[in-house]
Structure formats: structure tokens, C-alpha cells
Enzyme design. Structure first.
Site, mmCIF file in Angstrom:
data_model
loop_
_atom_site.group_PDB
_atom_site.id
_atom_site.type_symbol
_atom_site.label_atom_id
_atom_site.label_comp_id
_atom_site.label_asym_id
_atom_site.label_seq_id
_atom_site.Cartn_x
_atom_site.Cartn_y
_atom_site.Cartn_z
ATOM 1 N N LYS A 89 115.953 86.898 50.404
ATOM 2 C CA LYS A 89 116.558 85.610 49.676
ATOM 3 C C LYS A 89 117.697 85.136 50.505
ATOM 4 O O LYS A 89 118.654 85.693 51.196
ATOM 5 C CB LYS A 89 117.280 86.245 48.375
ATOM 6 C CG LYS A 89 118.295 85.250 47.601
ATOM 7 C CD LYS A 89 119.208 85.760 46.516
ATOM 8 C CE LYS A 89 120.076 84.896 45.774
ATOM 9 N NZ LYS A 89 120.699 85.488 44.800
ATOM 10 N N ASP B 188 125.882 79.847 46.577
ATOM 11 C CA ASP B 188 125.544 80.069 45.034
ATOM 12 C C ASP B 188 126.494 79.854 44.424
ATOM 13 O O ASP B 188 127.347 80.668 43.817
ATOM 14 C CB ASP B 188 125.030 81.584 44.797
ATOM 15 C CG ASP B 188 124.374 81.825 43.419
ATOM 16 O OD1 ASP B 188 124.189 80.589 42.593
ATOM 17 O OD2 ASP B 188 124.109 82.847 42.774
ATOM 18 N N LYS C 196 129.532 79.099 38.245
ATOM 19 C CA LYS C 196 130.330 80.474 38.230
ATOM 20 C C LYS C 196 131.743 80.013 38.160
ATOM 21 O O LYS C 196 132.128 79.292 38.750
ATOM 22 C CB LYS C 196 130.020 81.327 39.619
ATOM 23 C CG LYS C 196 128.606 81.753 39.911
ATOM 24 C CD LYS C 196 128.510 82.382 41.211
ATOM 25 C CE LYS C 196 127.222 83.139 41.483
ATOM 26 N NZ LYS C 196 126.916 84.261 40.541
ATOM 27 N N GLU D 262 119.250 82.359 39.944
ATOM 28 C CA GLU D 262 118.257 81.637 41.004
ATOM 29 C C GLU D 262 117.619 82.313 42.213
ATOM 30 O O GLU D 262 116.577 81.760 42.493
ATOM 31 C CB GLU D 262 119.067 80.316 41.495
ATOM 32 C CG GLU D 262 119.821 80.966 42.753
ATOM 33 C CD GLU D 262 120.882 81.983 42.709
ATOM 34 O OE1 GLU D 262 121.244 82.163 41.608
ATOM 35 O OE2 GLU D 262 121.248 82.659 43.829
ATOM 36 N N ARG E 237 115.681 84.880 42.035
ATOM 37 C CA ARG E 237 114.298 85.286 41.611
ATOM 38 C C ARG E 237 113.460 84.274 41.554
ATOM 39 O O ARG E 237 112.210 84.435 42.068
ATOM 40 C CB ARG E 237 114.366 86.074 40.504
ATOM 41 C CG ARG E 237 114.731 85.140 39.133
ATOM 42 C CD ARG E 237 115.292 85.937 38.003
ATOM 43 N NE ARG E 237 116.570 86.389 38.039
ATOM 44 C CZ ARG E 237 117.246 87.295 37.379
ATOM 45 N NH1 ARG E 237 116.484 87.655 36.190
ATOM 46 N NH2 ARG E 237 118.504 87.828 37.591
HETATM 47 N N1 BES Z 1 123.939 85.901 43.585
HETATM 48 C C1 BES Z 1 124.117 86.453 42.518
HETATM 49 C C2 BES Z 1 124.198 87.873 42.446
HETATM 50 C C3 BES Z 1 125.537 88.674 43.170
HETATM 51 C C4 BES Z 1 126.565 88.900 42.342
HETATM 52 C C5 BES Z 1 125.330 88.700 44.400
HETATM 53 C C6 BES Z 1 127.652 89.645 42.899
HETATM 54 C C7 BES Z 1 126.474 89.258 45.171
HETATM 55 C C8 BES Z 1 127.731 89.675 44.482
HETATM 56 C C9 BES Z 1 122.925 85.842 41.697
HETATM 57 O O1 BES Z 1 122.340 84.788 42.045
HETATM 58 C C10 BES Z 1 123.609 85.870 40.036
HETATM 59 O O2 BES Z 1 124.194 85.011 39.955
HETATM 60 N N2 BES Z 1 122.964 86.681 39.331
HETATM 61 C C11 BES Z 1 123.465 86.555 37.909
HETATM 62 C C12 BES Z 1 122.175 86.845 37.238
HETATM 63 C C13 BES Z 1 122.539 86.629 35.537
HETATM 64 C C14 BES Z 1 122.559 85.039 35.577
HETATM 65 C C15 BES Z 1 121.274 87.072 34.878
HETATM 66 C C16 BES Z 1 124.333 87.732 37.626
HETATM 67 O O3 BES Z 1 124.341 89.160 38.612
HETATM 68 O O4 BES Z 1 125.269 87.603 37.184
HETATM 69 ZN ZN ZN Z 2 122.498 84.274 43.729
HETATM 70 MN MN MN Z 3 123.185 83.292 41.052
#
Ligand code: BES
Ligand code: ZN
Ligand code: MN
Length: 496
Positions: A264, A269, A276, A348, A350
Site C-alpha cells: 500500500k 492519507d 481525519k 482507502e 483496501r
Molecule cells: N491509514 C489508515 C490506517 C492507519 C491508522 C495507519 C493509524 C497507521 C496508523 C487507514 O487508511 C484508515 O484510515 N483506516 C480507517 C478505516 C476505517 C475508516 C474503517 C481506520 O483505521 O480508522
Molecule cells: Zn490509509
Molecule cells: Mn485512511
């Protein structure tokens, strides 16, 4: 860094630091006894005072010594011989190299033990020391005017004439591993304005050329032609164009199985329209760590000329909110025809991996490992230092987990039971891109499984271990380069 081997008595070594590993309990015999005599018995005194124990990852610096050609000595504890593993060795030796890398132009010598320590050979120790010299002396302060850490001017491994040849091989391996880990760390640590999808791809092309990897880069029109609409949806809100990098190492027979490593590479992000909050976004330059790990591992695989076929795929996009961004409620048709309902634009990763995985399958992958900073839920489940492992094939998963264990990298398998599939069933499309609050790391993995066509596949969620929030004695904060070693070990374990 100049790295070399030398056979000479320890007292004759001219260096700023002479690093000497000791085990618990410390036995002042052999080379250590000679050193003790030259130091007028100070090692014996330190031992008697309880200041030199050999305890795991303990360091005893002796500055301004006389009686030796070296200016300083660093005794580093490896712990009990019976507990020694390659992971513990890395940790102890990196603690040592970090502790002496605060000055510029330092010449370091390392006393390679004459014989194996328990199950760890002296060659393994030389490899670990070389890698530690490279990783422990590089910080995350890429842009700081006053650096906190400085690569050593030179690193000499002191060995015997008997093990000299083995040590030479071990050292060249250590250099390759250390450089691969540092490459992954460097890419993660660089700011997102520099490591854009194009910035990453350019760097990948440069290192590929240096180490003889075949490199192909797909631009936006090519990605459109490949119908990678799930990945492209993530990218569409950003002014930075997407890329997919494909690196190929053909070390095996043309007909031999192909291992695909998929990363990935979300270079930033923001969450997209599901934006976020600042705290969560702060470290999201690290969201390309999966791609950086794949790139690092591919360079090592190529430099070591492994007799196997490995292809690295890096899906590179930036996830931003804007008038052109993809929206909640959008239905995306992925490359393999699966339709996806977007419930949250922050899920995103996935969407990117979906298309890259299906591309890898169609390109003939016989086994797959993907790495992604995929879910915060995985960090909640396992903590910051442990990766989640998910698989559709237990024997392939066991192979990957055992490689990880051998490298001292922690990964823990989570279940992939059918009951989780219900959570991502779509209302309008085939699947939704989030499965709700509970079991978030698993539903993300279940989503990915829809794109691997039943090929043996392991997904490593490295959201926790890829980026360290603080310094520890054995590692710098920032990008960690975790799982580069594991991927290399997996590739080495493949049958040629
Ligand atoms: N890149 C993030 C996940 C992440 C979180 C990486 C903390 C490193 C440290 C990922 O894209 C994300 O935002 N995931 C969401 C998924 C949710 C919206 C279903 C998450 O984990 O909150
Ligand atoms: Zn991400
Ligand atoms: Mn994300």
C-alpha cells in the site's frame, strides 16, 4: 560508510570506538582477558562491582582508556547465550551502534566472536553488526540543520584468519540488509510533499536501475486502461497523479513460481471527504510504508541475486478531499468486476490494494504477500509493535510467520472466519468498504481476500509497527523498516 574486515589483536586496533560483545554471565577469558590485562584489570573490577553484567542490550562505555590503540571501548551485553536469537542480537547491537552515533566521523571497530554463541554463528553476528552499524547511525533528522546522528566514517569487523572468508560474506549481506531497511525508513520519513506518487516512483526507478531490477511504471492513462477504477477513485481528489510501480527480479527459471509482494502506497492519507482530525492525520505520511517495505525488500533480493522469481507491486496514490474527490455512496467497479460501495473515504487502502492484488494475480503470481498500514483497529488489537497477519492458506501463512519469527519481527495471526464476510456485504453493490466498528482489522482483510482469486495469500497489517512514535534505545522514532527482513527471509526460503 566504509566497511571492512581486519585480523589483528584487539589491543592493536586504532578506532574511536572498539565495540565488544559480552554475554551474561561475563567470563573474562580469551580475548576479553587480553583486553582486561591491557586495561589494567578494569573489566574484572567492573564485573566485581556489578557494573559489567552482560545483561541483554546493556551497554558499558569506557571513555578515554589507555593501554589500547582505541580511544574508547563499548561493552555490549547480548544476554544469556541460551536466549540469543537473531532478533535479540539485532536489538542489542542496534542499541550499541545508536549509543555511539552522536558524533561526526567516528571510526568504529567491532570484535566478532571467534565462535558461535549458542545457536547464533559468528557470521550471523557479523551480519547483524554490519546492519546495526548502518541502521543505528542513521536518524530521522533528514532536514534538521543540526543532526543528532551521524553515519560512521568506517566500520571494521575484527575477525580471525579462520573465519575471515565467512565474515566477508556475512558483512556484504549485512550491508545489503541495512541499506534496504534504511531505504524503507528514509522513504517513510521524507515529507509527503516530496514522496508523492510520482516522487516515490522516481526514487523506485533510480534504485531499481542501481540494483538491476526490471522496473515498469504505470501512469494514470495506463491505470485507466487496466480498469483500476477502485484505486483511481482514491486518487481522484488529489492534484498528484497516481502511479503503480512494478519491479521484477527474475532469478529463477522462467517457468518457476512467482512470488508477488504488494505494498500500500498512500503517500498521504488525509481521509479524503471522511477527513481525519489533525491528531490522526499527523503521521499519515507513513501510509506508504507497505510500498516502501516492498521496495526495500526487492533491492535486497536483487543485490543478493536470489535464485527465485519475485515481483514487487506498489500502488501509489494520495488521498485528498476536493471538489473532484470520490464520495460516500459512490459505487466503484474494481478491476476484477467486483462492485464496491464507498461508506467511508478513509478506508482507502483496501481500495488501492484491491486493484493491485487483482493485477498481480492476473500477471501470474503463485503466492502473494501484501503489506499495508491498513487499519487503526489492528493497532488497537495488537499494540504498536506487532503486525496483524491474515491469510487464506495456513501453510503459506506458517511459512511467512516462521520467517518473521526468525528475524525477530512480531506478527500475530487473526482469524478469517466466514462470519466476518457478512459484515462487508453490500446493499447496492457487492461489498462495502467498511465493516463497521468491530473487528475492523479482520473485515479489512476479508475485503482484500475478494481480490486474490484464491491464490495463497498473506496480508500483513503494519499500521502499528511501521512508524514509531518515539525513540527507544534500540530504534529511532519514525519509519522503522519493519518486515523488510521478513520478506527477504521468505524469498530466501522459496524453493528455487
Ligand atoms: N491509514 C489508515 C490506517 C492507519 C491508522 C495507519 C493509524 C497507521 C496508523 C487507514 O487508511 C484508515 O484510515 N483506516 C480507517 C478505516 C476505517 C475508516 C474503517 C481506520 O483505521 O480508522
Ligand atoms: Zn490509509
Ligand atoms: Mn485512511
Amino acid at each position: 560508510m566504509e566497511i571492512s574486515q581486519l585480523t589483528a589483536p584487539l589491543v592493536e586496533i586504532a578506532a574511536d570506538w572498539l565495540v565488544v560483545p559480552v554475554t551474561d554471565p561475563v567470563e573474562i577469558t580469551g580475548k576479553l582477558a587480553v583486553l582486561d590485562t591491557a586495561l589494567a584489570g578494569s573489566l574484572t573490577r567492573l564485573k566485581d562491582l556489578g557494573d559489567l553484567t552482560g545483561k541483554f542490550a546493556s551497554t558499558v562505555p569506557l571513555r578515554g582508556v589507555s593501554g589500547l590503540k582505541a580511544a574508547r571501548v563499548l561493552l555490549v551485553g547480548l544476554g544469556k547465550v541460551e536466549d540469543l536469537t537473531s532478533g535479540r542480537l539485532d536489538r542489542a547491537l542496534t542499541t550499541a551502534t545508536r549509543s555511539i552515533s552522536d558524533k561526526k566521523d567516528v571510526k568504529v571497530a567491532f570484535a566478532v566472536p571467534d565462535a558461535a554463541l549458542g545457536s547464533v554463528s559468528s557470521a550471523q553476528i557479523a551480519t547483524a553488526a554490519t546492519a546495526a552499524a548502518l541502521t543505528g547511525s542513521v536518524g530521522q533528522d533528514l532536514y534538521r540543520t543540526e543532526k543528532g546522528r551521524f553515519p560512521f566514517a568506517s566500520f571494521q569487523l575484527i575477525c580471525t584468519s579462520e573465519n575471515r572468508a565467512d565474515v566477508a560474506t556475512a558483512v556484504s549481506r549485512g550491508r545489503i540488509v541495512g541499506e534496504a531497511v534504511n531505504l524503507a525508513r528514509d522513504l517513510v520519513n521524507r515529507p509527503p510533499q516530496e514522496i508523492t506518487p510520482v516522487g516515490f516512483a522516481t526514487r523506485a526507478a533510480t534504485v531499481a536501475a542501481e540494483c538491476g531490477l526490471k522496473c515498469e511504471i504505470f501512469d494514470q492513462p495506463r491505470l485507466e486502461k487496466e480498469r483500476m477504477k477502485s484505486m483511481l477513485a482514491v486518487s481522484q481528489g488529489s492534484v498528484e497523479p497516481p502511479r503503480m510501480v512494478i519491479l521484477e527480479h527474475c532469478g529463477g527459471d522462467p517457468g518457476a513460481p512467482k512470488l508477488a509482494l504488494v505494498g500500500k502506497g498512500v503517500t498521504f492519507d488525509s481521509g479524503g471527504l471522511s477527513l481525519k482530525p489533525t491528531d490522526g492525520m499527523l503521521t499519515m505520511k507513513c501510509d506508504m510504508a507497505g510500498a516502501a517495505t516492498v521496495l526495500g525488500a526487492m533491492t535486497a533480493i536483487a543485490k543478493l541475486k536470489l535464485p527465485v522469481n519475485v515481483v514487487g507491486y506498489m500502488g501509489l496514490v494520495e488521498n485528498m478531499p476536493s471538489g473532484s474527490a470520490f464520495k460516500l455512496g459512490d459505487i466503484l467497479t474494481a478491476r476484477n468486476g467486483v462492485t464496491i460501495e464507498v461508506l467511508n473515504t478513509d478506508a482507502e487502502g483496501r481500495l488501492v490494494l484491491a486493484d493491485v492484488l487483482s493485477y498481480a494475480v492476473d500477471a501470474g503470481a503463485s503466492r502473494i504477500i501484501d503489506l499495508a498500514t491498513l487499519t487503526g483497529a489492528c493497532v488497537v488489537a495488537l499494540g504498536e509493535d506487532v503486525a496483524g497477519a491474515f491469510s487464506n492458506d495456513q501453510s503459506w501463512c506458517d511459512a511467512v510467520l516462521s520467517a518473521a519469527k526468525g528475524c525477530g519481527e512480531d506478527a500475530w495471526q487473526l482469524p478469517m472466519w466466514d462470519l466476518y464476510d457478512d459484515l462487508i456485504k453490500g446493499d447496492v453493490g457487492d461489498i462495502k468498504n467498511t465493516g463497521g466498528r468491530w473487528g475492523g482489522a479482520i473485515t479489512a482483510a476479508k475485503f482484500l481476500q475478494r481480490f486474490v482469486s484464491g491464490k495463497p495469500w498473506v496480508h500483513l497489517d503494519i499500521a502499528g509497527p511501521a512508524f514509531a512514535s518515539s525513540n527507544k534505545p534500540h530504534r529511532e522514532g519514525g519509519g522503522t523498516g519493519c518486515f523488510v527482513r521478513t520478506l527477504l527471509a521468505v524469498a530466501e526460503g522459496l524453493k528455487p
